[in-house]
Scaffold this motif. Structure first.
Motif, PDB file in Angstrom:
ATOM      1  N   GLY A 174       0.822  -1.209   0.000  1.00  0.00           N
ATOM      2  CA  GLY A 174       0.000   0.000   0.000  1.00  0.00           C
ATOM      3  C   GLY A 174       0.852   1.254   0.000  1.00  0.00           C
ATOM      4  N   THR A 175       1.891   1.259   0.804  1.00  0.00           N
ATOM      5  CA  THR A 175       2.795   2.411   0.861  1.00  0.00           C
ATOM      6  C   THR A 175       3.503   2.596  -0.476  1.00  0.00           C
ATOM      7  N   ALA A 176       3.944   1.500  -1.082  1.00  0.00           N
ATOM      8  CA  ALA A 176       4.623   1.581  -2.382  1.00  0.00           C
ATOM      9  C   ALA A 176       3.678   2.129  -3.446  1.00  0.00           C
ATOM     10  N   LEU A 177       2.443   1.666  -3.470  1.00  0.00           N
ATOM     11  CA  LEU A 177       1.463   2.167  -4.438  1.00  0.00           C
ATOM     12  C   LEU A 177       1.185   3.651  -4.228  1.00  0.00           C
ATOM     13  N   LEU A 178       1.055   4.036  -2.971  1.00  0.00           N
ATOM     14  CA  LEU A 178       0.796   5.432  -2.646  1.00  0.00           C
ATOM     15  C   LEU A 178       1.951   6.321  -3.106  1.00  0.00           C
ATOM     16  N   LYS A 179       3.173   5.878  -2.891  1.00  0.00           N
ATOM     17  CA  LYS A 179       4.345   6.653  -3.322  1.00  0.00           C
ATOM     18  C   LYS A 179       4.384   6.797  -4.846  1.00  0.00           C
ATOM     19  N   GLU A 180       4.025   5.741  -5.569  1.00  0.00           N
ATOM     20  CA  GLU A 180       3.978   5.815  -7.028  1.00  0.00           C
ATOM     21  C   GLU A 180       2.906   6.796  -7.495  1.00  0.00           C
ATOM     22  N   LEU A 181       1.742   6.751  -6.838  1.00  0.00           N
ATOM     23  CA  LEU A 181       0.664   7.686  -7.162  1.00  0.00           C
ATOM     24  C   LEU A 181       1.116   9.122  -6.925  1.00  0.00           C
ATOM     25  N   GLU A 182       1.732   9.366  -5.782  1.00  0.00           N
ATOM     26  CA  GLU A 182       2.223  10.705  -5.455  1.00  0.00           C
ATOM     27  C   GLU A 182       3.241  11.183  -6.492  1.00  0.00           C
ATOM     28  N   LYS A 183       4.139  10.288  -6.904  1.00  0.00           N
ATOM     29  CA  LYS A 183       5.146  10.633  -7.904  1.00  0.00           C
ATOM     30  C   LYS A 183       4.494  11.015  -9.232  1.00  0.00           C
ATOM     31  N   ASP A 242     -15.071   7.158   9.487  1.00  0.00           N
ATOM     32  CA  ASP A 242     -14.660   7.583  10.829  1.00  0.00           C
ATOM     33  C   ASP A 242     -14.248   6.422  11.728  1.00  0.00           C
ATOM     34  N   ALA A 243     -14.751   5.229  11.499  1.00  0.00           N
ATOM     35  CA  ALA A 243     -14.392   4.073  12.322  1.00  0.00           C
ATOM     36  C   ALA A 243     -13.289   3.234  11.686  1.00  0.00           C
ATOM     37  N   ASP A 244     -12.808   3.639  10.502  1.00  0.00           N
ATOM     38  CA  ASP A 244     -11.746   2.904   9.821  1.00  0.00           C
ATOM     39  C   ASP A 244     -10.382   3.311  10.386  1.00  0.00           C
ATOM     40  N   THR A 245     -10.158   2.958  11.631  1.00  0.00           N
ATOM     41  CA  THR A 245      -8.953   3.407  12.323  1.00  0.00           C
ATOM     42  C   THR A 245      -7.673   2.877  11.688  1.00  0.00           C
ATOM     43  N   ASP A 246      -7.711   1.683  11.110  1.00  0.00           N
ATOM     44  CA  ASP A 246      -6.519   1.157  10.431  1.00  0.00           C
ATOM     45  C   ASP A 246      -6.166   2.027   9.229  1.00  0.00           C
ATOM     46  N   ASN A 247      -7.186   2.431   8.455  1.00  0.00           N
ATOM     47  CA  ASN A 247      -6.957   3.307   7.298  1.00  0.00           C
ATOM     48  C   ASN A 247      -6.399   4.650   7.744  1.00  0.00           C
ATOM     49  N   ILE A 248      -7.024   5.235   8.758  1.00  0.00           N
ATOM     50  CA  ILE A 248      -6.580   6.548   9.251  1.00  0.00           C
ATOM     51  C   ILE A 248      -5.125   6.465   9.707  1.00  0.00           C
ATOM     52  N   HIS A 249      -4.775   5.433  10.446  1.00  0.00           N
ATOM     53  CA  HIS A 249      -3.396   5.242  10.916  1.00  0.00           C
ATOM     54  C   HIS A 249      -2.436   5.124   9.732  1.00  0.00           C
ATOM     55  N   PHE A 250      -2.804   4.336   8.721  1.00  0.00           N
ATOM     56  CA  PHE A 250      -1.969   4.151   7.527  1.00  0.00           C
ATOM     57  C   PHE A 250      -1.684   5.483   6.841  1.00  0.00           C
ATOM     58  N   TYR A 251      -2.721   6.271   6.613  1.00  0.00           N
ATOM     59  CA  TYR A 251      -2.536   7.534   5.904  1.00  0.00           C
ATOM     60  C   TYR A 251      -1.746   8.543   6.742  1.00  0.00           C
ATOM     61  N   LEU A 252      -1.993   8.605   8.033  1.00  0.00           N
ATOM     62  CA  LEU A 252      -1.214   9.505   8.891  1.00  0.00           C
ATOM     63  C   LEU A 252       0.263   9.109   8.874  1.00  0.00           C
ATOM     64  N   ASN A 268       1.800   7.844   6.508  1.00  0.00           N
ATOM     65  CA  ASN A 268       2.346   8.163   5.190  1.00  0.00           C
ATOM     66  C   ASN A 268       2.279   9.650   4.857  1.00  0.00           C
ATOM     67  N   GLY A 269       2.188  10.485   5.874  1.00  0.00           N
ATOM     68  CA  GLY A 269       2.340  11.921   5.677  1.00  0.00           C
ATOM     69  C   GLY A 269       1.064  12.716   5.466  1.00  0.00           C
ATOM     70  N   PHE A 270      -0.094  12.068   5.517  1.00  0.00           N
ATOM     71  CA  PHE A 270      -1.355  12.787   5.383  1.00  0.00           C
ATOM     72  C   PHE A 270      -1.733  13.400   6.723  1.00  0.00           C
ATOM     73  N   ARG A 271      -2.526  14.460   6.675  1.00  0.00           N
ATOM     74  CA  ARG A 271      -3.032  15.107   7.879  1.00  0.00           C
ATOM     75  C   ARG A 271      -4.532  15.289   7.727  1.00  0.00           C
ATOM     76  N   MET A 272      -5.225  15.226   8.839  1.00  0.00           N
ATOM     77  CA  MET A 272      -6.676  15.396   8.816  1.00  0.00           C
ATOM     78  C   MET A 272      -7.012  16.819   8.397  1.00  0.00           C
ATOM     79  N   GLN A 273      -7.956  16.925   7.462  1.00  0.00           N
ATOM     80  CA  GLN A 273      -8.325  18.246   6.962  1.00  0.00           C
ATOM     81  C   GLN A 273      -9.760  18.617   7.313  1.00  0.00           C
ATOM     82  N   ALA A 274     -10.665  17.636   7.295  1.00  0.00           N
ATOM     83  CA  ALA A 274     -12.078  17.946   7.526  1.00  0.00           C
ATOM     84  C   ALA A 274     -12.831  16.678   7.915  1.00  0.00           C
TER      85      ALA A 274
END
Length: 78
Positions: free
Chosen positions: A5-14, A29-39, A41-47
């Motif tokens: 997942g991290t590798a795919l995300l980095k390719e997308l970002e590139k 809001d209850a997908d805590t594993d997803n939220i943890h993964f994105y945080l 990988n450098g994402f921040r909560m926006q809204a």
């Protein structure tokens, strides 16, 4: 948990970096594993999009909790 997942995300970002300033995404809001993964990988909560999942014709359950709100996360690419 093998880094795919991290590798795919980095390719997308590139691939988006030259054309986009930000990468936005949403998860439940209850997908805590997803939220943890994105945080991690450098994402921040926006809204929070309140009652986002009310529009679905059936409940969506994550970790035994019905999703209600969408958590919007953002990462600056430029």
């Amino acid at each position: 948990h093998q880094g795919c997942g991290t590798a795919l995300l980095k390719e997308l970002e590139k691939s988006l970096k030259n054309d986009c300033s930000w990468l936005l995404l949403g998860t439940g809001d209850a997908d805590t594993d997803n939220i943890h993964f994105y945080l991690k990988n450098g994402f921040r909560m926006q809204a929070i999009r309140k009652h986002f999942f009310d529009q679905y014709d059936h409940p969506i359950i994550s970790h035994g909790i019905q999703l209600q709100d969408m958590v919007v996360l953002a990462k600056k690419l430029k």
